[in-house]
Scaffold this motif. Structure first.
Motif, PDB file in Angstrom:
ATOM      1  N   GLY A  74       0.777  -1.227   0.000  1.00 33.71           N
ATOM      2  CA  GLY A  74       0.000   0.000   0.000  1.00 33.71           C
ATOM      3  C   GLY A  74       0.810   1.279   0.000  1.00 33.71           C
ATOM      4  O   GLY A  74       0.262   2.354   0.221  1.00 33.71           O
ATOM      5  N   ARG A  93       0.308 -11.361  -2.615  1.00 34.56           N
ATOM      6  CA  ARG A  93      -1.155 -11.282  -2.532  1.00 34.56           C
ATOM      7  C   ARG A  93      -1.572 -10.120  -1.641  1.00 34.56           C
ATOM      8  O   ARG A  93      -2.494  -9.371  -1.972  1.00 34.56           O
ATOM      9  CB  ARG A  93      -1.729 -12.587  -1.983  1.00 34.56           C
ATOM     10  CG  ARG A  93      -3.235 -12.537  -1.759  1.00 34.56           C
ATOM     11  CD  ARG A  93      -3.748 -13.796  -1.076  1.00 34.56           C
ATOM     12  NE  ARG A  93      -3.169 -14.031   0.222  1.00 34.56           N
ATOM     13  CZ  ARG A  93      -3.582 -13.448   1.355  1.00 34.56           C
ATOM     14  NH1 ARG A  93      -4.563 -12.579   1.330  1.00 34.56           N
ATOM     15  NH2 ARG A  93      -3.009 -13.756   2.505  1.00 34.56           N
ATOM     16  N   ALA A 114     -11.966 -11.031  -2.451  1.00 36.71           N
ATOM     17  CA  ALA A 114     -11.228 -10.391  -3.545  1.00 36.71           C
ATOM     18  C   ALA A 114     -11.110 -11.309  -4.756  1.00 36.71           C
ATOM     19  O   ALA A 114     -11.144 -10.850  -5.898  1.00 36.71           O
ATOM     20  CB  ALA A 114      -9.841  -9.972  -3.065  1.00 36.71           C
ATOM     21  N   GLY A 132      -2.583  -7.476  -4.255  1.00 32.87           N
ATOM     22  CA  GLY A 132      -3.993  -7.822  -4.326  1.00 32.87           C
ATOM     23  C   GLY A 132      -4.184  -9.217  -4.909  1.00 32.87           C
ATOM     24  O   GLY A 132      -3.369  -9.708  -5.689  1.00 32.87           O
ATOM     25  N   SER A 191      -7.950 -14.737   0.544  1.00 32.83           N
ATOM     26  CA  SER A 191      -8.700 -13.573   0.053  1.00 32.83           C
ATOM     27  C   SER A 191      -9.940 -14.010  -0.717  1.00 32.83           C
ATOM     28  O   SER A 191     -10.057 -13.751  -1.905  1.00 32.83           O
ATOM     29  CB  SER A 191      -7.819 -12.736  -0.865  1.00 32.83           C
ATOM     30  OG  SER A 191      -6.681 -12.299  -0.222  1.00 32.83           O
ATOM     31  N   GLU A 224       4.249  -0.777  -6.218  1.00 34.56           N
ATOM     32  CA  GLU A 224       3.713  -1.922  -6.938  1.00 34.56           C
ATOM     33  C   GLU A 224       4.493  -2.250  -8.199  1.00 34.56           C
ATOM     34  O   GLU A 224       4.570  -3.413  -8.590  1.00 34.56           O
ATOM     35  CB  GLU A 224       2.234  -1.694  -7.291  1.00 34.56           C
ATOM     36  CG  GLU A 224       1.291  -1.802  -6.123  1.00 34.56           C
ATOM     37  CD  GLU A 224       1.229  -0.553  -5.260  1.00 34.56           C
ATOM     38  OE1 GLU A 224       1.747   0.503  -5.705  1.00 34.56           O
ATOM     39  OE2 GLU A 224       0.686  -0.636  -4.153  1.00 34.56           O
TER      40      GLU A 224
END
Length: 172
Positions: free
Chosen positions: A69, A106, A147, A110, A144, A73
């Motif tokens: 975050g 992950r 997601a 994400g 997840s 990325e």
């Protein structure tokens, strides 16, 4: 990092291990160093030595969990492209380190990103390939669920089967 250039396996392994511990403990501060260590880690992930790849995957796990975050990325995807070919390793320690690196990715990138890598092998003709991909998918699904469901491909309804998810479409 300069010591990694020494062509001695033990020295290089020591550098990788120290990077792994460093990123485990500095957490968010790793965002300042991720671009500096990326070439070193990609070299280690391409090395023939299993210990190099195992330790680099462990370092990548700690990096990805630390910078989740924080806008790194691009470097994480770059490193993920070097981690992914190691999913077919047979050594249990390397398999563990690579799976943990994928779990870290992950969290940082994400579940949808990891699912995009994973979908290509779920229905591969080779059983050995399918087993590895399904292992990753199951781990992804456990970690997840919500997601992953939102990242499933959209399929058209057939005569006998309904694939649409109207509740999800209304929510999005």
């Amino acid at each position: 990092m300069n010591e990694y250039r020494v062509p001695e396996l033990n020295v290089q392994n020591g550098v990788l291990k120290s990077l792994s511990f460093l990123f485990e403990y500095i957490g968010e501060t790793g965002k300042y160093y991720i671009y500096a260590v990326t070439p070193l880690l990609e070299d280690a992930l391409m090395d023939r030595d299993l210990v190099h790849r195992q330790t680099a995957a462990s370092a990548i796990e700690h990096i990805s969990l630390g910078v989740a975050g924080l806008g790194c990325e691009d470097a994480l995807i770059h490193l993920f492209n070097y981690v992914w070919p190691n999913i077919f390793e047979t050594s249990p320690h390397v398999v563990n380190a690579v799976m943990e690196a994928i779990e870290g990715m992950r969290v940082a990138l994400g579940a949808a990103m990891v699912l995009n890598y994973c979908l290509q092998g779920l229905f591969h003709p080779s059983r050995k390939v399918r087993e590895v991909y399904w292992k990753i998918y199951n781990s992804l699904y456990i970690g997840s669920q919500v997601a992953v469901v939102t990242a499933y491909p959209v399929l058209e309804d057939e005569k006998n089967n309904i694939y649409s998810r109207p509740e999800l479409v209304m929510f999005i």
